[in-house]
Design a protein around this motif. Structure first.
Motif, PDB file in Angstrom:
ATOM      1  N   VAL A 178       0.830  -1.208   0.000  1.00 41.43           N
ATOM      2  CA  VAL A 178       0.000   0.000   0.000  1.00 41.43           C
ATOM      3  C   VAL A 178       0.863   1.255   0.000  1.00 41.43           C
ATOM      4  CG1 VAL A 178      -1.641   1.334   1.362  1.00 41.43           C
ATOM      5  CG2 VAL A 178      -2.003  -1.112   1.051  1.00 41.43           C
TER       6      VAL A 178
ATOM      7  N   ARG B 150      -6.713   2.950  -7.138  1.00 40.62           N
ATOM      8  CA  ARG B 150      -6.367   4.368  -7.212  1.00 40.62           C
ATOM      9  C   ARG B 150      -5.121   4.590  -8.064  1.00 40.62           C
ATOM     10  NH1 ARG B 150      -8.972   7.611  -3.463  1.00 40.62           N
ATOM     11  NH2 ARG B 150     -10.251   6.496  -1.931  1.00 40.62           N
TER      12      ARG B 150
ATOM     13  N   SER C 259      -6.129   0.651  -2.876  1.00 41.96           N
ATOM     14  CA  SER C 259      -4.927   1.391  -3.246  1.00 41.96           C
ATOM     15  C   SER C 259      -4.506   1.092  -4.679  1.00 41.96           C
ATOM     16  CB  SER C 259      -3.798   1.034  -2.271  1.00 41.96           C
ATOM     17  OG  SER C 259      -2.584   1.616  -2.660  1.00 41.96           O
TER      18      SER C 259
ATOM     19  N   ASN D 199       2.650   1.785  -3.238  1.00 44.37           N
ATOM     20  CA  ASN D 199       1.743   2.382  -4.225  1.00 44.37           C
ATOM     21  C   ASN D 199       1.670   3.895  -4.067  1.00 44.37           C
ATOM     22  OD1 ASN D 199       1.186  -0.137  -5.259  1.00 44.37           O
ATOM     23  ND2 ASN D 199      -0.773  -0.357  -4.225  1.00 44.37           N
ATOM     24  N   LYS D 200       1.666   4.377  -2.822  1.00 46.92           N
ATOM     25  CA  LYS D 200       1.649   5.818  -2.593  1.00 46.92           C
ATOM     26  C   LYS D 200       2.914   6.482  -3.122  1.00 46.92           C
ATOM     27  CE  LYS D 200      -1.265   5.716   1.573  1.00 46.92           C
ATOM     28  NZ  LYS D 200      -1.328   6.088   3.011  1.00 46.92           N
TER      29      LYS D 200
END
Length: 744
Positions: free
Chosen positions: A338, A385, A382, A341-342
């Motif tokens: 997660v 997005r 996530s 991914n950010k």
């Protein structure tokens, strides 16, 4: 009109004189000052009268008294009054800058409550920020008070919630090293990454890069970014100790010094996972912060770090160590995904078109995450997005790599599933293993089991995942909706329409609340509009259904859904009634052609014979291998006039309908009379017939005219001439990118 001088005087006298009760009147005082603008600059300037200046002077004197009070509530009231005073009045700000900043700094050095200290820090930050474009105030106040303010902040490092952003980088330069240590102490994993103190520490560490001037800032920015990557790689070395992975060159990068963790993985892993999250937040702040000069972003090192995280999964090779440590690592791998991914999303926004050369790599990462996150809702949300961002950023080039598997995942997440019907009355429990060995019917004592025994519709996917999946679907449809295969596009249409028309109350999913229902409904409406804007070329349009749905949405709740339905109807109206420039009308004489010219032109072009049958009003072309090529100018007037004529249900043959037909068996040329627009007379509205005058003066029904030329009009739109034609291949003039070789 009210005298505002008396209003301000009333506030000071009636509500601020008692230190023990003034804090209870602060909301009322602030609201009154904001409504009447009692401290506006124009009213306290030189043009103001002596009475007004006296009221303002009492107000400022009372603020100074409250700041020096021994009551905490009075101090908080004084800080609040300073905020609104510098906000409304530039004159009050200049006149009281020295005294108010000194009083606030004095409060900052005392053991006050966290609420008061936080308000003091914010107020002083606003005061110093308003002096940026005022050199005299900077010289007299800021240059003297700001170093003291920074020193006090560092002394308050034990209270981690008091971190603040840094202004005036030149004045702050002596405090860079101590501030960096303070930030790293917060980012070591002892705090939750979602807390405000971690966000402030990450922003503060990123802001330090702007304190070194043009040359030093470039070096400092690169140094911090490489040290963050090195610290993350060192952290992953401990986490991935049980996994057989390749050694990366990024492992040799410099790193920040963090406290060592325990050798016991049970104690160490939670701290390392939290530290990983905090450092990822710091990287996001670093690449998102604007810089005064262009900086070099180490993209290769970032990609190596991300690929190292994404390569770890439950199928990774395990070295000869304790398998329980590997299972403990698997507990935190979704969290690593997660936050990776950010970081990748921030790099995509920061780097622009750099990742165009890595689209296949990014698509493989996304498809792998979608495959591994079927039951991991946070990771799936996530991933959706990240997918939406890539589609918006790189368009059809990225959709080409992920279209089919991505649509399959989206359909699986948004479709309504059904449980098979179960007959509870014949539900028999086998007790052969028990004593007695007889089958007994189970006694049903729960009435809900009887009620829900039929077919049940449900969707057990998390609401946030459904919303993210619908957002990705909308983005994909807008980019490449017309190229989706027919069977998949038909499935998507059916799912969207069925979910909009089916009430949520019928779904046996207790996780959908009223608020979530409205959010999902809005996303479904957005997807429906995207289906209309990008229609499929191989199936009928769903525009009629959409019109009814959007029309009913004008009366639906919430208000946001009504507004979107109104906008969607406006777009549908543009599709139904296209706005085109007016057509050029030629004069009537040039439009009308003689009957003789039409016969000659048709006989030269077609050379076909048309058989005539007795008692027939339709002229049927003879079946021949040669196709009839309609002349470009033929029937121009006919199409425009006949389209306005309503067909008649019962058509009776006229006496003069066979005047131009010859005997049976003979071939004739078609006799077509071209109508002029002036020759059509419309019957008044109360009549249901329209009469047309022919060239020889006889009358016949407009319906007969339309029926006579029906076969000719259908020939104009045939596609038989183009059946054997092939679409030309599109050959690009140049390479896809600058990195492809031009010599083949």
């Amino acid at each position: 009109m009210l005298d505002q001088t008396n209003l301000l005087h009333s506030l000071v006298v009636n509500y601020t004189l008692n230190d023990n009760k003034v804090d209870s009147f602060v909301p009322f005082i602030l609201e009154t000052i904001a409504n009447y603008q009692l401290l506006d600059t124009e009213k306290v300037g030189q043009e103001a009268g002596s009475a007004e200046q006296g009221s303002v002077h009492k107000w400022c004197t009372r603020i100074n008294s409250l700041l020096q009070s021994k009551v905490s509530g009075a101090k908080w009231a004084g800080i609040s009054f300073v905020k609104i005073s510098i906000q409304q009045s530039e004159t009050l700000f200049i006149q009281n800058l020295q005294s108010w900043s000194s009083a606030l700094l004095t409060l900052l050095t005392r053991p006050e409550s966290t609420l008061i200290l936080s308000d003091v820090i914010l107020t002083l930050s606003n005061i110093f920020g308003k002096t940026i474009n005022k050199p005299e105030l900077q010289r007299e106040v800021t240059s003297q008070q700001l170093p003291r303010f920074n020193t006090t902040l560092l002394n308050l490092s034990e209270n981690q919630e008091l971190l603040s952003c840094i202004q005036f980088p030149t004045i702050f330069r002596p405090f860079v090293e101590n501030t960096q240590k303070l930030c790293l102490g917060v980012l070591d994993g002892t705090f939750d990454y979602e807390s405000s103190v971690v966000q402030s520490a990450a922003n503060c560490l990123a802001s330090i890069t702007n304190t070194g001037g043009k040359t030093n800032s470039l070096v400092h920015w690169k140094s911090i970014s490489l040290r963050l990557i090195g610290s993350l790689n060192f952290l992953l070395d401990r986490l991935f100790d049980t996994i057989d992975e390749e050694k990366h060159a990024s492992n040799n990068l410099p790193q920040f010094e963090f406290p060592s963790v325990s050798d016991d993985y049970i104690i160490a892993f939670p701290i390392l996972f939290s530290r990983f999250q905090c450092l990822c937040e710091c990287i996001i702040s670093l690449v998102s912060l604007p810089t005064s000069i262009p900086v070099h972003v180490p993209m290769n090192q970032f990609l190596d770090f991300l690929c190292r995280v994404y390569n770890v999964c439950d199928g990774s090779f395990i070295v000869n160590k304790d398998k329980n440590e590997f299972y403990t690592l698997m507990l935190g791998v979704p969290s690593l995904y997660v936050h990776s991914n950010k970081v990748l999303s921030s790099l995509i926004i920061c780097a622009g078109e750099y990742f165009t050369r890595h689209l296949r790599l990014i698509s493989d990462i996304i498809l792998k995450l979608l495959d591994q996150s079927k039951d991991k809702w946070l990771l799936r949300n996530s991933t959706y997005r990240l997918t939406s961002l890539c589609i918006q950023k790189y368009g059809i080039g990225f959709v080409h790599f992920v279209s089919s598997p991505l649509l399959a995942s989206i359909i699986d997440d948004i479709r309504i599933k059904q449980k098979p019907q179960r007959d509870v009355l014949t539900d028999v429990i086998s007790n052969t293993g028990k004593k007695g060995g007889k089958n007994k019917k189970r006694k049903i004592t729960n009435s809900d089991e009887l009620i829900n025994s039929g077919i049940q519709e449900f969707n057990n996917v998390n609401v946030d995942v459904q919303i993210s999946a619908l957002e990705v679907l909308k983005t994909l449809l807008m980019v490449d909706g017309s190229s989706i295969p027919y069977n998949i596009r038909s499935t998507i249409d059916n799912i969207i329409l069925s979910r909009i028309l089916a009430p949520f109350s019928q779904l046996t999913n207790s996780s959908i609340t009223t608020r979530n229902e409205s959010d999902i409904q809005l996303k479904l409406y957005e997807c429906l509009l995207a289906l209309i804007v990008a229609p499929s070329a191989f199936q009928p349009t769903i525009l009629p259904h959409a019109l009814r749905i959007f029309s009913s949405g004008l009366k639906a709740q919430p208000r946001q859904l009504q507004l979107f339905s109104s906008q969607a109807l406006a777009i549908c109206d543009l599709m139904l009634h296209s706005r085109l420039p007016p057509l050029q009308r030629l004069p009537n004489d040039s439009i009308s052609l003689s009957e003789k010219n039409i016969h000659e032109s048709e006989s030269k072009e077609t050379g076909n014979n048309i058989e005539s049958k007795e008692n027939s009003n339709n002229i049927v072309p003879e079946k021949n291998d040669n196709k009839i090529e309609p002349k470009e100018n033929d029937n121009i007037e006919l199409k425009e006039s006949v389209n306005n004529i309503e067909p008649k249900e019962n058509i009776e043959p006229k006496e003069n309908s066979d005047e131009h037909l010859k005997n049976e068996g003979e071939t004739i040329e078609p006799s077509i009379h071209t109508l002029k627009f002036s020759e059509i007379d419309m019957i008044p509205e109360h009549s249901d017939k329209k009469r047309v005058h022919s060239g020889d003066g006889s009358d016949f029904d407009a319906e007969d005219q339309a029926r006579m030329f029906k076969s000719f009009r259908s020939d104009d739109y045939t596609d038989s001439d183009n059946e054997d034609e092939e679409m030309p291949e599109i050959v690009p003039d140049g390479p896809d990118s600058d990195y492809e070789s031009l010599d083949e």
